[in-house]
Enzyme design. Structure first.
Site, PDB file in Angstrom:
ATOM      1  N   GLN A  47       4.117   0.517   2.308  1.00 19.20           N
ATOM      2  CA  GLN A  47       4.280  -0.751   3.004  1.00 19.20           C
ATOM      3  C   GLN A  47       5.425  -1.493   2.343  1.00 19.20           C
ATOM      4  O   GLN A  47       5.428  -1.694   1.114  1.00 19.20           O
ATOM      5  CB  GLN A  47       2.984  -1.574   2.882  1.00 19.20           C
ATOM      6  CG  GLN A  47       1.870  -1.054   3.742  1.00 19.20           C
ATOM      7  CD  GLN A  47       2.118  -1.343   5.208  1.00 19.20           C
ATOM      8  OE1 GLN A  47       1.873  -2.431   5.676  1.00 19.20           O
ATOM      9  NE2 GLN A  47       2.618  -0.358   5.948  1.00 19.20           N
ATOM     10  N   ASP A  80       0.785  -1.244   0.000  1.00 16.52           N
ATOM     11  CA  ASP A  80       0.000   0.000   0.000  1.00 16.52           C
ATOM     12  C   ASP A  80       0.817   1.294   0.000  1.00 16.52           C
ATOM     13  O   ASP A  80       1.815   1.397   0.710  1.00 16.52           O
ATOM     14  CB  ASP A  80      -0.854   0.104   1.267  1.00 16.52           C
ATOM     15  CG  ASP A  80      -1.681  -1.123   1.534  1.00 16.52           C
ATOM     16  OD1 ASP A  80      -1.740  -2.001   0.675  1.00 16.52           O
ATOM     17  OD2 ASP A  80      -2.274  -1.192   2.624  1.00 16.52           O
TER      18      ASP A  80
HETATM   19  C1  FRU Z   1      -4.101  -3.504   2.519  1.00 16.68           C
HETATM   20  C2  FRU Z   1      -3.482  -4.012   3.800  1.00 16.68           C
HETATM   21  C3  FRU Z   1      -3.809  -3.096   4.942  1.00 16.68           C
HETATM   22  C4  FRU Z   1      -2.688  -3.350   5.909  1.00 16.68           C
HETATM   23  C5  FRU Z   1      -1.518  -3.596   4.977  1.00 16.68           C
HETATM   24  C6  FRU Z   1      -0.516  -4.606   5.481  1.00 16.68           C
HETATM   25  O1  FRU Z   1      -3.449  -3.920   1.369  1.00 16.68           O
HETATM   26  O2  FRU Z   1      -3.918  -5.334   4.050  1.00 16.68           O
HETATM   27  O3  FRU Z   1      -5.088  -3.274   5.492  1.00 16.68           O
HETATM   28  O4  FRU Z   1      -2.472  -2.271   6.772  1.00 16.68           O
HETATM   29  O5  FRU Z   1      -2.056  -4.024   3.752  1.00 16.68           O
HETATM   30  O6  FRU Z   1       0.635  -4.604   4.706  1.00 16.68           O
END
Ligand code: FRU
Length: 494
Positions: A60, A44
């Site tokens: 992420q 994300d």
């Molecule tokens: C969405 C998600 C979020 C979470 C993250 C973990 O793609 O599942 O809800 O915070 O990715 O990497």
């Protein structure tokens, strides 16, 4: 002490990145102009913000290998939204509330407060009783080095919300108060919870901003909420809502009750690879979004995350899009103006008549390109127009504009010997004189925008460089294209 633990984790990750980045950089499948990490796994977009004269993207990130694990926050900065400078990682798992291999520092957002850059993220820990998700704060004086707040976590899951389904805070400021919307699940139905705070450290629960009544899944990931024109927009990625992966709702909002009353909903992108979009504002007042160009294994279209892990990386963002509102309050998602600065090798044809034998179209090197045209619906009698992208070696990605049955499909089942599936949407042409088509192709993805940027398909494909032809043909009659324009695209990430 705690600051030191995180800084050491970041140093360790940075070392790993330096060791591998040249090899990863040489990867054949890397994108040319879609935002991507130096090494490892990205999902994300997080903390997107214009801060002190620069755009900041956080993401992420697992710096160690091309699969999801042990979430850090990567960080990059840009002046033009196209060329990015990678900065030291912003967050690494380091505390009792976020140090867990299958957890870490999950998604969140950024905001400027008293001149500092603040991050709000979900800490994910597990002490033997399942994942516990809490909302946490970090801040930075220089916008590069972050300190986690010693009073973390600042918000615990409400008693009747499962502790593993409470995540992804998105913060904004209204008048003198900070607000935050967060994804949650209650009684197996998705909710967006609203909180408020005067200082970003002490938070009060306000209300359920919006919820699924059963039709929008059991959990909303990455909710976002912002004003647009005289309305408010809620977006989220629902879990348990089948093909719906990135949806929007438009309606009215009342700060007095904390309730959002929406009447309009839609899909931001019908492709297989568009998830967890997050928005930010530009200094000139545009509302832009970036999204992760992939999806999770629990989603119906999912095959896998693609073969790029073999090159030591996985994941990129879709092109940054501007959110615009139509007079009927439905939304458009238009690739940002800035992308025009990457154009090279322009090519134009004012009119193209397409028959059943088909013909080749010219656009850049046939791999990394932009293409735009309109189908003249008044002069087109074909049942179907088939546009094949990245053709070669007997393979292709087919965009089928089925004018007779009113559907658009983008089929990648013969795209590259790896991918499969087709994304589909309704093509609503009644009363229209033309259909606008705008396509961006990069090394490992195609993004197709039609019908005033309201009907979009982002799909990843992993075609080799000998797949560089574009073919178009009309089936069941001829077709006329107007204002055909195409360009090559300059490199940003190689
Ligand atoms: C969405 C998600 C979020 C979470 C993250 C973990 O793609 O599942 O809800 O915070 O990715 O990497």
């Amino acid at each position: 002490m705690s600051r030191e633990i995180m800084q050491n984790k970041i140093k360790q990750a940075e070392k790993e990145i330096s060791k591998k980045k040249d090899d990863v950089q040489a990867g054949r499948m890397r994108q040319h102009y879609h935002f991507m990490p130096q090494t490892g796994w990205l999902n994300d977009p997080n903390g997107l913000i214009y801060y002190k004269g620069k755009y900041h993207f956080f993401y992420q990130y697992n710096p160690y290998y091309g699969f999801w694990d042990y979430m850090h926050w990567g960080h990059a900065m840009s002046e033009d939204l196209l060329h990015w400078e990678y900065l030291p990682l912003a967050l690494a798992p380091s505390e009792v509330y976020d140090d867990y291999m299958r957890g870490g520092c999950f998604s969140g957002s950024a905001i400027e407060h008293e001149g500092k850059l603040w991050l709000m993220y979900t800490g994910v820990a597990n002490h033997g009783n399942g994942n516990v998700q809490t909302q946490c704060i970090a801040y930075s004086e220089d916008g590069v080095h972050f300190t986690k707040y010693e009073g973390n976590p600042v918000i615990m899951p409400p008693d009747d919300v499962p502790a593993h389904l409470f995540r992804d805070p998105k913060v904004w400021k209204h008048e003198d108060t900070y607000y935050m919307v967060c994804g949650a699940s209650r009684n197996e139905r998705a909710q967006a919870l609203l909180y408020k705070s005067a200082d970003l450290l002490h938070w009060d629960y306000v209300n359920v901003l919006a919820e699924s009544r059963g039709e929008w899944g059991y959990m909303w990931e990455c909710p976002d909420f912002y004003p647009l024109g005289d309305k408010y927009v809620l977006t989220c990625s629902p879990m348990g809502a089948d093909d719906r992966k990135a949806v929007y709702f438009v309606g009215d909002f009342d700060y007095a009750t904390g309730r959002f009353d929406w009447k309009i909903s839609g899909e931001m992108d019908w492709g297989m690879d568009f998830y967890a979009p997050q928005s930010f504002e530009t200094p000139d007042g545009r509302r832009l979004i970036a999204a992760w160009a992939n999806e999770w294994e629990c989603m119906p279209f999912w095959k896998d995350w693609g073969p790029t892990y073999r090159e030591g990386w996985c994941g990129f963002f879709n092109l940054v899009r501007e959110v615009k509102m139509m007079p009927d309050h439905t939304l458009q998602f238009v690739p940002v103006e800035e992308l025009k600065n990457l154009r090279t090798d322009g090519y134009a044809e004012d009119r193209l008549e397409i028959g059943s034998a088909g013909q080749e179209l010219k656009a850049g090197d046939g791999i990394s390109f932009e293409m735009q045209f309109k189908i003249d619906l008044e002069k087109t009698h074909a049942d179907r127009i088939e546009l094949d992208l990245r053709c070669g070696d007997g393979k292709k990605t087919s965009c089928i504009f089925d004018l007779k049955s009113g559907t658009l499909s983008v089929d990648r089942s013969n795209a590259d010997g790896w991918s499969n599936g087709a994304s589909r949407s309704i093509l609503f042409l009644k009363g229209k004189k033309e259909l606008d088509v705008h396509i961006y192709s990069d090394q490992s993805s195609v993004e197709i925008f039609t019908d005033r940027y309201q009907n979009n398909h982002a799909n990843n494909i992993y075609a080799g460089n000998s797949q560089n032809k574009i073919q178009i043909r009309a089936v069941g009659g001829s077709a006329v294209l107007k204002d055909y324009r195409s360009y090559g695209m300059k490199e940003c990430f190689r």
